[in-house]
Write an enzyme that holds these catalytic residues in place. Sequence first.
Site, PDB file in Angstrom:
ATOM      1  N   TYR A 284       0.822  -1.217   0.000  1.00 31.78           N
ATOM      2  CA  TYR A 284       0.000   0.000   0.000  1.00 31.78           C
ATOM      3  C   TYR A 284       0.858   1.270   0.000  1.00 31.78           C
ATOM      4  CZ  TYR A 284      -3.667   3.299   1.272  1.00 31.78           C
ATOM      5  OH  TYR A 284      -4.524   4.371   1.282  1.00 31.78           O
ATOM      6  N   GLU A 291       2.012   6.429  -7.140  1.00 31.52           N
ATOM      7  CA  GLU A 291       1.027   7.428  -7.542  1.00 31.52           C
ATOM      8  C   GLU A 291       1.611   8.840  -7.425  1.00 31.52           C
ATOM      9  OE1 GLU A 291      -2.515   6.842  -5.241  1.00 31.52           O
ATOM     10  OE2 GLU A 291      -2.526   4.688  -5.615  1.00 31.52           O
TER      11      GLU A 291
END
Length: 360
Positions: A284, A291
Amino acid sequence: MQILTPHVYWAQRHGEIYLRVELSDAKNLDIRLQENNTLQFRAQGHGAKGDNEYKFNLEFLEPVRPEIEHKSTQRQVDIKIKKQEERWWDRLTLQEKKPLFLAPDFDRWLDESDAEMELQAKEEKISKISVESRVRKDPYLGLKKGYLFMYNLVQFLGFSWIFVNMTVRLFILGQDSFYDTFHTTADMMYFCQMMAVLEVINPLLGLVKTGFFPAMIQVTGRNVILFVIFGSLEEMQNKPVVFFVFYLWSTIEIFRYPFYMLACIGTDWKLLTWLRYSLWIPLYPLGVVAEAVAVIQSLPIFDETRLFSLPLPAVLGHSLSFSYTLQLYLVIMFLGLFINFRHLYKQRRRRYRSRKRKVH
């Protein structure tokens, strides 16, 4: 015949004492509680020093009830004694020095906090049964579970297709596969991420117990990256960062969705549960970093193309570049990482605490 002392193992709960006597094929059992709150044990059997008569006395720290439950098996004698008052004891015996033949029973051992959790779980279970007996059953429960099962199945198949496609192309083409990831998998990723909007709606409708806010953060964040950064900028679609973002997303989801899918039918696969609650710990944060790299790489492109720029009065300038919005979004992204990471970590702790209570 020589009278010997057997090995005795003990554990406690707030209301009971458990003793395990290492004596196989016990005969002529004589277990009684004397007036001075002392347990007297005497039996014949096969212990640490062969076939003999074994006995021991234990004077308990606090009063216990006279009723004694015991069960003799081929391997041992199990004894259960109820405390007079339900409270945690600092030790088993009145004398501070522990007898040499006495040891903790680690198969049943709990510390005080764990025992309180176990007691609380029992009370919650009784309360739940009581409430369920009074509350009318949901007539649409089967329909809701069917919907959730199909949703998770569709998402699992979608992300599995993306993961397998990217993995096969990586093995065949190597690094060259980085540059056309978007063109080969974007349509399926669009579909999966549009479907993921339901994960924000489901908590609002009471279909799932997960929080609305963490789901909204994750779904919104991914859709900004997919539709705004990758979808609207052709210059970004050929960059290697697309591969890493898509690969990390799909790796997480091919374990998350089947976990929820099996939960709909009351099935728990231990390996899948471990993967669901462990893989996200490294993946994660890596996904958020990927991103962030995508956002940073897009900033000069938005400055140059003026795409999504906000028009301003002539006195203030021509327009406000969308890149400023993305810079603010970067800060919000890492704040969302902290919120979601904390939420997922709490989920993981609750899951394994409940499993620990079930084991005991």
